[in-house]
Design a protein around this motif. Sequence first.
Motif, PDB file in Angstrom:
ATOM      1  N   ALA A 250       0.852  -1.191   0.000  1.00 22.31           N
ATOM      2  CA  ALA A 250       0.000   0.000   0.000  1.00 22.31           C
ATOM      3  C   ALA A 250       0.883   1.235   0.000  1.00 22.31           C
ATOM      4  O   ALA A 250       2.065   1.181   0.363  1.00 22.31           O
ATOM      5  CB  ALA A 250      -0.910   0.000   1.226  1.00 22.31           C
ATOM      6  N   LEU A 251       0.310   2.336  -0.423  1.00 20.36           N
ATOM      7  CA  LEU A 251       0.930   3.636  -0.203  1.00 20.36           C
ATOM      8  C   LEU A 251       0.357   4.197   1.090  1.00 20.36           C
ATOM      9  O   LEU A 251      -0.870   4.257   1.255  1.00 20.36           O
ATOM     10  CB  LEU A 251       0.618   4.601  -1.352  1.00 20.36           C
ATOM     11  CG  LEU A 251       1.372   4.418  -2.669  1.00 20.36           C
ATOM     12  CD1 LEU A 251       0.892   5.448  -3.683  1.00 20.36           C
ATOM     13  CD2 LEU A 251       2.874   4.532  -2.473  1.00 20.36           C
ATOM     14  N   VAL A 252       1.214   4.584   2.008  1.00 21.45           N
ATOM     15  CA  VAL A 252       0.786   5.192   3.260  1.00 21.45           C
ATOM     16  C   VAL A 252       1.380   6.592   3.317  1.00 21.45           C
ATOM     17  O   VAL A 252       2.593   6.753   3.437  1.00 21.45           O
ATOM     18  CB  VAL A 252       1.229   4.351   4.476  1.00 21.45           C
ATOM     19  CG1 VAL A 252       0.825   5.032   5.777  1.00 21.45           C
ATOM     20  CG2 VAL A 252       0.626   2.952   4.407  1.00 21.45           C
ATOM     21  N   ASN A 253       0.526   7.581   3.140  1.00 18.53           N
ATOM     22  CA  ASN A 253       0.961   8.973   3.032  1.00 18.53           C
ATOM     23  C   ASN A 253       2.056   9.134   1.979  1.00 18.53           C
ATOM     24  O   ASN A 253       3.051   9.836   2.179  1.00 18.53           O
ATOM     25  CB  ASN A 253       1.415   9.502   4.387  1.00 18.53           C
ATOM     26  CG  ASN A 253       0.238   9.796   5.302  1.00 18.53           C
ATOM     27  OD1 ASN A 253      -0.572   8.909   5.576  1.00 18.53           O
ATOM     28  ND2 ASN A 253       0.134  11.019   5.765  1.00 18.53           N
ATOM     29  N   GLY A 254       1.862   8.448   0.882  1.00 15.86           N
ATOM     30  CA  GLY A 254       2.752   8.599  -0.261  1.00 15.86           C
ATOM     31  C   GLY A 254       4.004   7.756  -0.229  1.00 15.86           C
ATOM     32  O   GLY A 254       4.773   7.776  -1.184  1.00 15.86           O
ATOM     33  N   MET A 270       0.882  -0.537   8.420  1.00 19.42           N
ATOM     34  CA  MET A 270       2.237  -0.086   8.723  1.00 19.42           C
ATOM     35  C   MET A 270       2.748   0.866   7.648  1.00 19.42           C
ATOM     36  O   MET A 270       2.646   0.588   6.454  1.00 19.42           O
ATOM     37  CB  MET A 270       3.188  -1.284   8.860  1.00 19.42           C
ATOM     38  CG  MET A 270       2.787  -2.264   9.953  1.00 19.42           C
ATOM     39  SD  MET A 270       3.832  -3.754   9.990  1.00 19.42           S
ATOM     40  CE  MET A 270       5.404  -3.035  10.512  1.00 19.42           C
ATOM     41  N   GLY A 271       3.283   1.978   8.105  1.00 18.59           N
ATOM     42  CA  GLY A 271       3.953   2.922   7.217  1.00 18.59           C
ATOM     43  C   GLY A 271       5.438   2.928   7.509  1.00 18.59           C
ATOM     44  O   GLY A 271       5.850   2.745   8.661  1.00 18.59           O
ATOM     45  N   PHE A 272       6.261   3.140   6.491  1.00 21.90           N
ATOM     46  CA  PHE A 272       7.713   3.058   6.627  1.00 21.90           C
ATOM     47  C   PHE A 272       8.366   4.325   6.080  1.00 21.90           C
ATOM     48  O   PHE A 272       7.915   4.891   5.076  1.00 21.90           O
ATOM     49  CB  PHE A 272       8.273   1.858   5.863  1.00 21.90           C
ATOM     50  CG  PHE A 272       7.805   0.530   6.372  1.00 21.90           C
ATOM     51  CD1 PHE A 272       8.609  -0.237   7.208  1.00 21.90           C
ATOM     52  CD2 PHE A 272       6.560   0.034   6.019  1.00 21.90           C
ATOM     53  CE1 PHE A 272       8.172  -1.471   7.681  1.00 21.90           C
ATOM     54  CE2 PHE A 272       6.109  -1.199   6.480  1.00 21.90           C
ATOM     55  CZ  PHE A 272       6.927  -1.954   7.316  1.00 21.90           C
ATOM     56  N   ALA A 284       2.835   1.917  13.064  1.00 25.08           N
ATOM     57  CA  ALA A 284       1.886   0.812  12.961  1.00 25.08           C
ATOM     58  C   ALA A 284       0.612   1.137  13.721  1.00 25.08           C
ATOM     59  O   ALA A 284       0.655   1.597  14.874  1.00 25.08           O
ATOM     60  CB  ALA A 284       2.505  -0.478  13.508  1.00 25.08           C
ATOM     61  N   ILE A 285      -0.515   0.921  13.078  1.00 28.33           N
ATOM     62  CA  ILE A 285      -1.816   0.990  13.739  1.00 28.33           C
ATOM     63  C   ILE A 285      -2.331  -0.434  13.859  1.00 28.33           C
ATOM     64  O   ILE A 285      -2.517  -1.118  12.847  1.00 28.33           O
ATOM     65  CB  ILE A 285      -2.816   1.855  12.949  1.00 28.33           C
ATOM     66  CG1 ILE A 285      -2.337   3.306  12.910  1.00 28.33           C
ATOM     67  CG2 ILE A 285      -4.214   1.771  13.565  1.00 28.33           C
ATOM     68  CD1 ILE A 285      -3.223   4.218  12.082  1.00 28.33           C
TER      69      ILE A 285
END
Length: 305
Positions: A250-254, A270-272, A284-285
Amino acid sequence: MEDAEWLAARFEEHRGHLRAVAYRMLGSLHEADDAVQDAWLRLNRPGAGEIENLGGWLTTVVARICLNMLRARRVRTEDPIGVYVPDPIVAPDPVGGPQQPEQPEQEALLAESVGLALIIILDTLTPAERLTFVLHDMFGLPFDEIAPMVDRTPTAARQLASRARRRVRELGTSTPDVDHTVQRRVVDAFFAAARGGDFDALVELLDPDIILRADGGVGRPQATAVVRGAPAVARRALMFAQPSAAVRPALVNGAAGVVITLDDQPISLMGFTVTDERIAEIYAIVDPDRLNSLDLAAVTLDGTA
């Protein structure tokens, strides 16, 4: 009827921008939507057709609404810089993910999004500091237009923005690698190493000073944690790796991220932040209520989203 339709069409032209402003102000997609809807209700009053600069008027209205919402918020019992992860902007990842039809409003929001790390830092500012920083530094509004919103002179508004800017610099954020293909490759390697139980490979993929913030919320408070350092984050990754879970790009905030599902139900988002081909930050949510409130269908439904 024609005037109402004309006004609605004009408002829709600005909706994406207004939602981006509200999101940066509030860090909450639902509250941002509420602020934009409130602006629409205020526009739907006699005399609205006489507004010369509709975009500027709407931006001012949304900013004032957001300011009032920030002032009315109850202070969180948690330290937001430590354990609270704001609502992410999630979209299918063109690198490694399924291709989906474009959604103009979501595309506009994603295009103007900022990293979760910066949203977390913005949460530490006072409402007035946040408004001046967002409107001036992010959207280029002059201080003489911002000043009346915070009941300050333009000089005082400039000082608010300066204090906010110093706060952002002090807390700092890692600068992600521009090449999204590199981001995705590193994130994929992280999950491959975790599933394979390869501790050394995990440590090699992580920045030595990495920070992992996991937000379990009310639903999973035991999962809330802040983990610092490559060895500690690697051990946690091995501990929670689930071979039966599906890792969906996924894209998480770009930026490169994932939605993890078990039996087709999201259990983690999860965003990285990938910097110099190493993971410097993970967000991580894992709160089931938060996950259920997010629109993840575009990522989690195979072949349809």
